[in-house]
Write an enzyme that holds these catalytic residues in place. Structure first.
Site, short mmCIF file in Angstrom:
data_model
loop_
_atom_site.label_atom_id
_atom_site.label_comp_id
_atom_site.label_asym_id
_atom_site.label_seq_id
_atom_site.Cartn_x
_atom_site.Cartn_y
_atom_site.Cartn_z
N LEU A 20 1.13 -1.65 0.87
CA LEU A 20 0.23 0.32 -0.10
C LEU A 20 1.14 1.36 0.21
O LEU A 20 0.45 2.25 -0.89
CB LEU A 20 -1.55 0.01 1.12
CG LEU A 20 -2.46 0.32 1.38
CD1 LEU A 20 -2.81 1.10 -0.16
CD2 LEU A 20 -3.08 1.49 2.20
N VAL A 56 1.90 2.58 -3.43
CA VAL A 56 0.57 3.26 -3.58
C VAL A 56 0.70 5.04 -2.81
O VAL A 56 0.06 5.99 -3.62
CB VAL A 56 -0.82 2.77 -3.91
CG1 VAL A 56 -2.09 3.80 -4.00
CG2 VAL A 56 -0.72 1.33 -4.63
N GLU A 57 0.77 5.05 -2.15
CA GLU A 57 0.21 5.55 -1.24
C GLU A 57 1.67 6.83 -1.33
O GLU A 57 1.45 8.19 -1.33
CB GLU A 57 0.16 5.53 0.06
CG GLU A 57 -1.16 5.32 0.72
CD GLU A 57 -2.19 5.99 1.21
OE1 GLU A 57 -1.83 7.31 0.44
OE2 GLU A 57 -3.37 5.24 1.29
N SER A 58 2.35 6.40 -1.08
CA SER A 58 3.86 7.78 -1.00
C SER A 58 5.11 6.56 -1.75
O SER A 58 6.35 8.00 -2.07
CB SER A 58 4.12 7.68 0.36
OG SER A 58 5.19 6.29 0.89
N TYR A 96 -7.85 4.11 -6.80
CA TYR A 96 -7.43 3.88 -6.48
C TYR A 96 -6.46 2.34 -5.48
O TYR A 96 -5.65 1.80 -5.46
CB TYR A 96 -7.20 4.38 -4.37
CG TYR A 96 -6.46 4.37 -2.87
CD1 TYR A 96 -5.35 4.97 -2.93
CD2 TYR A 96 -6.94 3.48 -2.81
CE1 TYR A 96 -4.62 4.67 -1.43
CE2 TYR A 96 -6.44 3.08 -1.37
CZ TYR A 96 -5.27 3.52 -0.67
OH TYR A 96 -4.83 3.30 0.67
#
Length: 519
Positions: free
Chosen positions: A144, A147-149, A253
């Site tokens: 994850l 995708v986030e950072s 997302y």
């Protein structure tokens, strides 16, 4: 009698054959002890039961060493972190969903991006996988932060989300992430991972054990997902993730996570090569009994200060928090030597101390406010029994005073006749604001002849400095935006080729270069 002897001989021979066969079978098996729950991860995603998961316990698991391909025999002993991830992936039913086709194609065609982001992921992956496994959660969640950072602990968004897991301030506080002038738990790899697991577990239970809905809510909030589900119920439509009308970012997302998971599960099918990352801890959590400067820690550990700051991105001013608890993350192969070196270093050398000379009108609370520390910290540092001060008294200020975590070379300048802050700043190519900050100066007071000033030259590519696209909102002004991100109006004007008479319009996009440690 001969018949009995023959029968006995035959039985013994058969027993011998069976024993040899059993020995060959055992030689072709690997015994591995793994912590598992009685309720497995796969059953957790499929069941609709609301019962609490039972406590983890040890179980003996036997894996075949002469395994078939991954699809027919997925649970094999994990020699690297990627195989361990594959063993714990439970969302595989979605890897071929038509809703993720575009995202899969993008990852499959961007080997350079995969290389870059997985290199950044290496220090954190093992810890994250360990925590997910111990909480009986799908190991796809370890991806994850891709995708986030993009696995950057200094990542920052214009919605004020920060760190590997991109917590906004309110949600971070809700899940126990401390945030003040010295420290931001959202950037701490350990604390933010624990908070993310708590948040995702809560969302999983909130949405009746549906991981896709939980992930959607992690991105846009449980309220938005709940309202979208209610609208579909009222219209007689399904309430699964793929059927909901969610924000555009959220609709992309969840497929992004499923897409990168699909690529990691079978990189060869996507013509992607994953870097070698061992299935072993990368860092050790080292407790220290007092405040410690990170640059000093890097020196004692004989390691690159940049790597140490990335592991300890939660500290905003290159020093651990004055109030503690004091702990730093160090690569495993540097931890032991660091502990020995620290034990031999006098404690007064752990964190350089600034001095404040008391002037008429000074108060302990005023000094504390000026230096961003608490009165109790000043009392403790100076062993004060009361708040009474005397003129000329030297007050020690906790912390190193270093504003930039990766300031490179520190130089000094001795004030000469005719010098001024403006003149020194111009000749040394620094700003007056920085010069005053580094030396704790009042810009309105004259310099003293012979006074020594610190000149700090920042390295290029400071990880905490980020390029940000900011969309102007109604009521925004240049001054308000500058104050919000700790910038100057002139900086914003220069970066966006504007003049001071320019009127901002809602929706207008500005380019900002911000230091995430200062906001």
């Amino acid at each position: 009698m001969p018949n009995i002897i023959v029968r006995t001989t035959v039985v013994l021979f058969l027993l011998l054959l069976v024993g040899c066969a059993q020995q060959r079978i055992e030689q072709n098996q690997t015994v591995y002890t793994a912590p598992v729950n009685q309720k497995t991860a796969s059953s957790r995603i499929l069941t609709q039961s609301t019962q609490k998961a039972e406590q983890p316990k040890k179980r003996l698991v036997i894996f075949r060493s002469n395994k078939a391909d991954a699809s027919s025999e997925p649970f094999v002993h994990a020699q690297d972190i990627w195989q361990r991830l594959r063993n714990g992936m439970i969302l595989k039913d979605y890897y071929n969903h038509p809703g993720i086709t575009r995202q899969v194609e993008w990852f499959s065609n961007n080997q350079t991006y995969i290389d870059r982001v997985m290199e950044r992921a290496e220090p954190y992956l093992y810890y994250i996988v360990e925590q997910l496994e111990s909480n009986d959660m799908p190991l796809e969640l370890a991806l994850l932060p891709v995708v986030e950072s993009a696995y950057d602990p200094f990542a920052y968004s214009n919605s004020h989300a920060s760190g590997l897991w991109q917590f906004i301030p309110d949600t971070g506080s809700r899940f126990g992430l401390r945030r003040d002038w010295w420290y931001d738990g959202r950037r701490d790899p350990v604390e933010s991972t624990d908070a993310a697991i708590s948040y995702l577990s809560y969302l999983y239970d909130y949405f009746d054990q549906d991981w896709l809905l939980a992930l959607a809510a992690y991105n846009c909030g449980e309220g938005n997902v709940r309202r979208a589900m209610e609208k579909n119920r009222q219209r007689g439509k399904p309430t699964d993730f793929w059927s909901l009308q969610l924000p555009r970012e959220t609709r992309a997302y969840v497929p992004q996570l499923l897409a990168i998971s699909s690529v990691v599960f079978d990189p060869a099918a996507h013509k992607i090569a994953l870097p070698e990352i061992s299935n072993n801890p990368y860092f050790d959590i080292v407790e220290v009994p007092d405040q410690l400067d990170l640059s000093k820690a890097a020196q004692l550990a004989s390691m690159d200060s940049g790597e140490l700051h990335r592991l300890n991105a939660g500290y905003s001013h290159s020093v651990t928090h004055p109030d503690g608890p004091h702990r730093i993350l160090l690569p495993i192969d540097h931890a032991s030597s660091f502990k020995v070196a620290l034990s031999k270093t006098p404690r007064e050398q752990w964190a350089p101390i600034k001095q404040h000379v008391v002037k008429a009108g000074d108060t302990l609370s005023g000094i504390a406010k000026k230096h961003q520390v608490t009165v109790s910290q000043l009392r403790k540092q100076n062993r004060l029994k009361s708040d009474l001060l005397r003129i000329g008294q030297h007050i020690k200020i906790p912390g190193s005073g270093v504003e930039k975590p990766l300031a490179a070379n520190s130089r000094r300048y001795q004030v000469k006749q005719g010098d001024s802050l403006w003149k020194i700043a111009e000749t040394q190519q620094v700003s007056i604001k920085e010069l005053a900050k580094w030396n704790n100066l009042n810009v309105k007071e004259p310099l003293k002849l012979g006074q020594v000033l610190n000149l700090e030259v920042e390295t290029d590519g400071t990880p905490s400095q980020k390029k940000l696209k900011y969309r102007v909102r109604r009521g925004d002004s240049l001054y308000r935006i500058a104050n919000k991100f700790d910038l100057t109006v002139n900086e914003i004007l220069e970066w966006n080729n504007l003049n001071s008479k320019h009127l901002l319009k809602p929706g207008q996009q500005l380019t900002l270069f911000i230091d995430v440690l200062r906001i």
